[in-house]
Design an enzyme around this catalytic site. Sequence first.
Site, PDB file in Angstrom:
ATOM      1  N   HIS A 245      59.714  43.460  -2.762  1.00  0.00           N
ATOM      2  CA  HIS A 245      59.908  42.074  -2.361  1.00  0.00           C
ATOM      3  C   HIS A 245      61.370  41.693  -2.538  1.00  0.00           C
ATOM      4  CE1 HIS A 245      59.265  37.725  -2.058  1.00  0.00           C
ATOM      5  NE2 HIS A 245      58.089  38.013  -1.533  1.00  0.00           N
ATOM      6  N   ASP A 302      50.819  41.198  -0.038  1.00  0.00           N
ATOM      7  CA  ASP A 302      50.086  41.806   1.072  1.00  0.00           C
ATOM      8  C   ASP A 302      49.180  42.958   0.654  1.00  0.00           C
ATOM      9  OD1 ASP A 302      51.299  40.253   3.229  1.00  0.00           O
ATOM     10  OD2 ASP A 302      53.139  41.298   2.669  1.00  0.00           O
TER      11      ASP A 302
END
Length: 355
Positions: A245, A302
């Site tokens: 991320h 996700d």
Amino acid sequence: MSKNICFIDGLEGILKYREIDINQLVELPYDAVSYLLILGELPVDQELAEYSSRLHGEREINREVMDIIRMCKLNIDSMEALRTIVSFISQFDPDINDSSPEGNLRKAIRLIAKIPTIVAVYYRMANGKEPLPPDRSLSHGANFLYMIRGSKPSQLEAEVMEKDFILSAEHELNASTFSSRVTASTLSDLYSAVVSGLCTLKGPLHGGARSEVMNMIEEIACPENAEEFILEKIAKKEKIMGFGHRVYKTYDPRGMIFKQLSRQLAEAKGDMHWYEIAEAIENTVIRELVEKKGKPIYPNVDFYSGVIYKYMDIPPQLATSIFAIGRVSGWIAHCFDQYEKKKIIRPRAFMLDEC
């Protein structure tokens, strides 16, 4: 101020909406979190009841919208249909030319209420089934699952769907939120700003990553194949979907909650298959990249959300649209903030070198 909508500490793995930790927020109904984001504070019981009643009452879509959905190709990703339909329904909104705070709130409620219906109706039609009318008695999450399945979900599934929407609702100035704010900064209408968010969310490096995670898990097929698959990805320096991320340098707090939820679903269904594949992937990535190479590449929002969708029989083609169902409240909160500023966003070209 926009910084008060969301707070992220990427080093400590902290996420807050309106100064309330995400671990507290997932215990609330989605409607309460939506209210919090858009109106700035948690509702009391009467306020929540009234807000939920307005949301539930705006779920229906008219015949003209149904006709346009039928005209969409039925083999496309649902995001392509969703962005078209959201743009189309704006012309039926009686408040489309009312840019007052009250008019924008009414538009916001219609958008939040109708987007799940659009996704569900498109999904049913694409699979040769008759669309179902919304059930006003059901929560945001339970109603969506009912509308795509034709039967009411279990209590656990309904709760997991609610939490999924909450965990997807807001995440500071991510790409789709920024694009929505840019559109709102021109004082364009709320529908246009939400369509901008949808178009940006569609990209595989943003919301589209969930469907890629589901495809990866299916390709691996069993836990025993996970290590070899990931080692090959690492050797080729290919991206592993659902990991890493731009903000978090530790475990994404949303990812931790999704992992817990996916295990609960697996245990409730008596089928650990998909969870064990995901855990084998995670263990290999952490061993090879975090522990051996010191790279802060942990599961993001996700990864285990893709596992949840596998257990709830949600196809990859719906994954990004479901993300949008949750995220629309966050987009609207930022648009409202931007409308108050009445100042256009105009970055300089040299800033692109930092992207």
